[in-house]
Write an enzyme that holds these catalytic residues in place. Sequence first.
Site, short mmCIF file in Angstrom:
data_model
loop_
_atom_site.label_atom_id
_atom_site.label_comp_id
_atom_site.label_asym_id
_atom_site.label_seq_id
_atom_site.Cartn_x
_atom_site.Cartn_y
_atom_site.Cartn_z
N ASP A 72 -3.86 -2.47 -9.41
CA ASP A 72 -3.73 -3.04 -7.83
C ASP A 72 -4.61 -4.01 -7.51
OD1 ASP A 72 -1.14 -1.85 -7.22
OD2 ASP A 72 -2.10 -0.08 -6.94
N HIS A 78 -9.25 5.48 -10.08
CA HIS A 78 -7.85 5.97 -10.50
C HIS A 78 -8.18 7.41 -11.05
CE1 HIS A 78 -4.30 6.29 -13.02
NE2 HIS A 78 -3.83 5.24 -12.04
N1 CMC Z 1 -13.96 3.93 -3.30
C1 CMC Z 1 -15.03 4.82 -2.94
N2 CMC Z 1 -15.13 5.86 -3.44
C2 CMC Z 1 -14.15 6.30 -4.12
C3 CMC Z 1 -13.07 5.53 -4.36
C4 CMC Z 1 -12.99 4.25 -3.76
N3 CMC Z 1 -11.91 3.44 -4.13
N4 CMC Z 1 -12.22 6.24 -5.36
C5 CMC Z 1 -12.76 7.47 -5.62
N5 CMC Z 1 -13.95 7.33 -4.75
C6 CMC Z 1 -14.91 8.58 -4.85
C7 CMC Z 1 -14.36 9.71 -4.02
O1 CMC Z 1 -14.96 9.79 -2.76
C8 CMC Z 1 -15.02 11.05 -4.66
O2 CMC Z 1 -16.18 11.00 -4.39
P1 CMC Z 1 -16.90 12.66 -4.32
O3 CMC Z 1 -17.04 13.18 -5.87
O4 CMC Z 1 -18.23 12.49 -4.01
O5 CMC Z 1 -16.10 13.28 -3.32
C9 CMC Z 1 -14.83 10.44 -6.26
O6 CMC Z 1 -14.89 9.27 -6.12
C10 CMC Z 1 -13.54 10.94 -6.77
O7 CMC Z 1 -12.44 10.55 -6.16
P2 CMC Z 1 -11.23 11.33 -5.69
O8 CMC Z 1 -10.50 10.70 -4.77
O9 CMC Z 1 -11.52 12.90 -5.77
O10 CMC Z 1 -10.43 10.97 -7.06
P3 CMC Z 1 -8.76 10.98 -7.14
O11 CMC Z 1 -8.36 11.27 -8.48
O12 CMC Z 1 -8.28 12.19 -6.45
O13 CMC Z 1 -8.20 9.82 -6.61
C11 CMC Z 1 -7.45 7.54 -6.23
C12 CMC Z 1 -7.77 8.66 -7.08
C13 CMC Z 1 -6.82 6.27 -6.84
C14 CMC Z 1 -6.64 7.86 -5.18
C15 CMC Z 1 -8.83 7.07 -5.48
O14 CMC Z 1 -9.82 6.44 -6.72
C16 CMC Z 1 -8.72 5.97 -4.52
O15 CMC Z 1 -8.48 6.38 -3.45
N6 CMC Z 1 -8.62 4.51 -4.93
C17 CMC Z 1 -8.65 3.63 -3.72
C18 CMC Z 1 -6.82 3.26 -3.64
C19 CMC Z 1 -6.37 2.62 -5.02
O16 CMC Z 1 -7.04 1.63 -5.54
N7 CMC Z 1 -5.31 3.38 -5.22
C20 CMC Z 1 -4.44 2.70 -6.44
C21 CMC Z 1 -4.40 3.68 -7.54
S1 CMC Z 1 -3.84 2.72 -9.17
C22 CMC Z 1 -2.17 2.46 -8.68
C23 CMC Z 1 -1.31 3.68 -8.46
O17 CMC Z 1 -1.61 4.54 -8.68
O18 CMC Z 1 -0.30 3.22 -7.73
#
Ligand code: CMC
Length: 431
Positions: A366, A308
């Site tokens: 989720d 998140h």
């Molecule tokens: N699985 C594997 N690696 C992950 C995941 C995951 N679910 N989430 C983040 N990472 C890694 C990502 O690759 C990155 O690694 P590095 O620093 O080595 O590049 C690091 O963790 C930080 O991730 P980010 O994408 O830069 O973080 P963000 O804040 O931009 O994204 C997120 C947050 C929710 C989009 C992401 O965690 C994600 O894609 N999660 C899976 C989708 C999900 O469950 N979304 C629902 C969110 S909660 C409900 C809502 O908001 O609606």
Amino acid sequence: MDKKYCKIEICDRTDPLELEIITGNLGPDVIDISNLYQENSLFTYDPGFVSTASCQSNITFIDGDKGILLYRGYPVEELAKSSTFIEVAYLLLYGELPNKNMLEDFSDSIIQHTMLNEGMLRLFNGFRYDAHPMAMLSAIVGSMSAYYHDTMDINSARAREIFAHRIIAKLPTIAAAAYKHSVGQPFVYPLNTLNYCENLLHMFFSVPAEQRDIDPIAAEALDLLFILHADHEQNCSTSTVRMAGSSGTNPYSAIAAGISALWGPAHGGANEAVLRMLVEIGTKKNIEKYIDKAKDKDDPFRLMGFGHRVYKNYDPRAKIIRKMCHKVLNQKGSADSPLLELAIELEEIALKDDYFREKNLYPNVDFYSGIIYQALGIPTSMFTVMFAIGRTVGWVSHWREMITDPNTKISRPRQLYTGPEKRNYISIDKR
Ligand code: CMC
């Protein structure tokens, strides 16, 4: 109180920049850069708004490190335990908990608005039988601006209020119509003797020939999920609603924009993606393989329902949903649901894994919600629509706050241009 300032040294400049620091009631201070360009010809660069407060808001507070979520100051755990979705909707819209009479009046007003204009119902016939329900939802909500002209004046407080009640009331009816269209059944009209969630279950599962009994645990589970989804401060879809609304567009168009943003798998579309992922993983022996895929930078696969932007700790909503998951499955006599067992095992393994620990990736809202929806008989493609029903209250609360905030300007970010410098057109025969 004395104003606080910070000084920032910039190379090539003799005088440091002096910027005001604004302190909110909770959470980090913010540096006011609103005059930075005017006074210093500088922009800031922050893709994804990771460190940028886009507005002032008094609706919802999150402390992502501690796993705290407050609606108008009330912890979500207390609201989930003791309140109802309609009461929480009142709280988010009006800022305070209602007394008994206020709640009754609010509830009655919502009930008055549950039916759809018949013209809107006919719009569903234009969709293919296999149209995704989110496509239908965003289109039908957008179409409301063509039907409800009395609430198009964004400068009228009364019109804004009627809009708020109307859209909260109609979302379940639109969701149910999308569902009925996808299964080829006739639309079932709302029954206003039922409460919000009972009515939704009635419109989903009754047919004109037979009114289905409402399962009280199903209604309770939906009410809880809607409370937990009701608001989450400046998330992607809410920011989209604010941004679209800042142009002065009508509120139905602003909400339709939010619905489109919610659909993405990084946001509300994750609940659907989690279930598809669990089905794909299939059995516990495949978990390690999928954990490795999630960790592999060359593989686009991510563990859906994990991670998140704000929570670097367990999402407080996920804990509550996990409990409800057990309650629903126990009542359905499927306590040993293979999908729930798989999800629990996946969570355990991920939480012990260094990759997920170092990056503070925990289950989010989720991760477990889809298992409940599935147990209630709601198809996977409808999961994000269910999220949208709850989140509509948050979108509307933020839209109203934005419209009445004297600091609101049209949202218009700047950019760091990396394209070609000025060059002259070359006629096609010379290229
Ligand atoms: N699985 C594997 N690696 C992950 C995941 C995951 N679910 N989430 C983040 N990472 C890694 C990502 O690759 C990155 O690694 P590095 O620093 O080595 O590049 C690091 O963790 C930080 O991730 P980010 O994408 O830069 O973080 P963000 O804040 O931009 O994204 C997120 C947050 C929710 C989009 C992401 O965690 C994600 O894609 N999660 C899976 C989708 C999900 O469950 N979304 C629902 C969110 S909660 C409900 C809502 O908001 O609606």
